[in-house]
Structure formats: structure tokens, C-alpha cells
Design a protein around this motif. Structure first.
Motif, short mmCIF file in Angstrom:
data_model
loop_
_atom_site.label_atom_id
_atom_site.label_comp_id
_atom_site.label_asym_id
_atom_site.label_seq_id
_atom_site.Cartn_x
_atom_site.Cartn_y
_atom_site.Cartn_z
N HIS A 141 58.17 39.71 16.00
CA HIS A 141 57.85 39.12 14.70
C HIS A 141 57.83 40.19 13.62
N ALA A 142 58.52 39.91 12.54
CA ALA A 142 58.45 40.77 11.35
C ALA A 142 58.76 39.88 10.17
N ARG A 143 58.52 40.40 9.00
CA ARG A 143 58.97 39.72 7.79
C ARG A 143 59.66 40.77 6.93
N GLY A 144 60.80 40.40 6.34
CA GLY A 144 61.49 41.30 5.44
C GLY A 144 62.08 42.50 6.17
N VAL A 162 52.31 33.57 12.55
CA VAL A 162 53.08 34.44 13.45
C VAL A 162 53.60 33.61 14.63
N ALA A 163 52.73 32.76 15.18
CA ALA A 163 53.16 31.93 16.32
C ALA A 163 54.31 31.01 15.90
N ALA A 164 54.21 30.40 14.74
CA ALA A 164 55.25 29.46 14.29
C ALA A 164 56.56 30.19 14.03
N SER A 198 46.74 43.65 12.10
CA SER A 198 47.18 44.16 13.40
C SER A 198 46.03 44.03 14.41
N ALA A 199 44.82 44.38 13.98
CA ALA A 199 43.66 44.27 14.89
C ALA A 199 43.41 42.81 15.26
N GLU A 200 43.54 41.92 14.29
CA GLU A 200 43.31 40.50 14.58
C GLU A 200 44.34 39.96 15.59
N LEU A 201 45.59 40.39 15.43
CA LEU A 201 46.63 39.94 16.38
C LEU A 201 46.29 40.40 17.80
N LEU A 202 45.82 41.64 17.92
CA LEU A 202 45.49 42.14 19.26
C LEU A 202 44.31 41.36 19.84
#
Ligand code: HH2
Length: 285
Positions: A141-144, A162-164, A198-202
Motif C-alpha cells: 500500500h502506498a499513495r502517490g 488502507v484495507a480498501a 505507521s504505529a497504528e498500522l502495526l
């Protein structure tokens, strides 16, 4: 997970370690060190000794603000490394870290076993190539682009978006003929994510596990560790190991790391704790 990558079958919860070999002059943590194909080859061998399960060879830095590299230059950086590894019978699967189908094609021809794409197979022809070659791929996942991704870290609901967006990329790849069982997903730590994101994703990786594909995570030496601790890039190993352990406990199957030996130990201990929690509690007596 159960997936054939090159000559190996990756089976079980892992964690499996993907060692990073950046054949670039400007990668954020090791730029210039492995630009020479001989140095990159030696690094891959060292990582195999340290317990890597596969190695990831890249020829373009994707750090925020990095300049794009033309395909022919990226091919010149990556292909000699792959050719050397295959010629000497390197025993591990090798992935190519690229977003360009021309580079992926040349790398697969030179013996790469997997396409690791930080752009999620979005370039025209990339998913078709992966489908045609029947190789596994990492959809990150990335944007731009590296030039504008920092400004695009805007989410109303981080995990759901991110999931979508990963799901959309997966569906697009499947429409191009890529088989679901050959897809790994990656939340893209630091790619259009603030340190807090980033911390929340982990912390919330299990939400992404629900998408049904094995998860790859690349926290190694990244800026969120610097933001949290103040440590410069050369001093982020302890923070990296904490992130590796957290990823394993949250269900990541593949960890993309620069420091394979230390990450191996952190991952083994985290996996033992994970597995101990999956068995009934010990009651003595
Ligand atoms: N991160 C980087 C590059 N490729 N691939 C996946 N699947 N996941 C990641 O998190 C990821 C990736 C950036 O790290 P690095 O290769 O060390 O730096 P640079 O892009 O500056 O070469």
C-alpha cells in the motif's frame, strides 16, 4: 501461509525474513554500500548465513523525496546482482523490488522468483506480467510517489482506507490474471503514513490479515522509529527489533529487514511467545 516462492515452499506462520539488498547509490539507510554487484552479492550471501529466508534486490530508492530512476538504469543496477546470485547457485529465493514492468521482466529473466512492488502492481502491464510468469507478488500500500506521498498521509479511517485500497489493488491484479494464492499484502510502513499512522498500522495488523493473504511488513530502520526515539538512521536497530517483535505478535508472516541476524533472534522469541499463547495455559501440578 502456504506459498511456493522459487524453489522453496513457505509454509506455516513463519515469521520468514526477507533481507534487503539495495543496489542503489541513495537508499535511506544503506545507499552506496551495495551498489557494486559484487558487494550486493556478498551482502546476500551474508544474509543467507544470518538466517534470511529470501532476499529482496532493489535498484531504486523510494524514500520520501527520492528522484525516479529510469528503467534502463534500474535494470543495470539489479540484473547483474541476480545473474551473479543465480550463477553461483544461491540457495534462497530472490525477489526484485520494483514498480516498473520492464525492470520486473528483465529481473525475472535473470532468475528473480517474486515481484515486490511498492506501487501495488499499478503500472500498466505489471499485473499482466506477473500473471503470465506465474510468480508470486507483494502488493504494497502506498499513495502517490516518493515526491508527494508525505502530503498524502490523510485518512479519515486509516485501517479501513488502507484495507480498501489494498483490496482494490488485489482485485485489479486478479482481473489481470494473478492468482489470489500468489499474492502477499503489505501495509507500506512510511509510504504516505505519518509516524503515528505507521504505529497504528502495526498495532492493528489483524485487520489486514482479514483480507486473507499473507502479510509482509517492512519497519526496518524507518523514520517512524526516528520520530519516536530521536535515533538517527544508523542507530535504529533496537527500535527495529521492537517493531519486528510487534509485527510477529500481530500476525505478520514475512518481515523485510536490513539486519537479518538480530531480526532473526527477535522474530524467534516473538514467535515462541505467539505460539505459547496459542496453547492452553500451563497450570502446574
Ligand atoms: N520499504 C522500502 C522499499 N521496499 N517493499 C515492501 N514490500 N515493503 C516495504 O516496507 C518497503 C519495500 C523502503 O526501504 P529501503 O528499501 O530500505 O529504502 P529505499 O527505498 O530508500 O531504497
Amino acid at each position: 501461509m502456504r506459498m511456493r516462492i522459487g524453489a522453496r515452499t513457505f509454509e506455516g506462520p513463519g515469521p520468514f525474513l526477507m533481507g534487503v539488498v539495495n543496489a542503489t547509490p541513495d537508499s535511506f539507510s544503506d545507499g552506496g554500500r551495495f551498489q557494486d554487484p559484487g558487494a550486493a552479492e556478498a551482502r546476500a550471501l551474508e544474509m543467507a548465513e544470518e538466517g534470511a529466508d529470501l532476499v529482496d534486490v532493489g535498484g531504486e530508492s523510494t524514500r520520501p523525496g527520492a528522484a525516479p530512476v529510469p528503467a534502463d538504469e534500474e535494470i543495470r543496477r539489479v540484473v547483474p546482482v541476480l545473474t551473479r546470485l543465480r550463477a553461483r547457485g544461491f540457495p534462497l529465493p530472490v525477489s526484485v523490488d520494483t514498480s516498473k514492468p520492464e525492470v520486473a521482466r528483465a529481473a525475472l529473466d535473470a532468475g528473480a522468483d517474486l515481484v515486490n512492488d511498492v506501487a501495488g502492481l499499478a503500472a500498466p502491464g505489471m499485473a499482466e506480467l506477473v500473471a503470465e510468469r506465474g510468480v508470486p507478488a507483494v502488493i504494497m500500500h502506498a499513495r502517490g510517489t516518493p515526491a508527494d506521498m508525505a502530503a498524502r498521509a490523510l485518512y479519515a479511517d486509516l485501517l479501513e482506507e488502507v484495507a480498501a485500497e489494498l483490496w482494490e489493488a488485489l482485485v485489479r491484479a486478479e482481473r489481470a490474471g494473478v492468482r489470489r494464492e500468489r499474492i502477499l499484502l503489505d501495509p507500506g510502513i512510511g509510504f504516505a503514513k505519518t509516524a503515528a499512522q505507521s504505529a497504528e498500522l502495526l498495532a492493528r495488523l489483524p485487520r489486514l490479515r482479514a483480507l486473507g493473504c499473507p502479510l509482509v511488513v517492512g519497519p526496518s530502520r524507518k523514520s517512524f522509529i526516528g520520530k519516536i526515539t530521536g535515533a538517527p538512521v544508523a542507530e535504529r536497530l533496537p527500535g527495529t527489533l521492537a517493531a519486528v517483535a510487534a509485527c510477529v505478535l500481530a500476525g505478520a508472516e514475512v518481515l523485510r529487514v536490513h539486519d537479518v541476524g538480530p531480526a532473526r533472534q527477535a522474530a524467534q522469541v516473538a514467535a515462541a511467545i505467539r505460539d505459547a499463547g496459542a496453547t492452553p495455559p500451563h497450570r502446574g501440578g
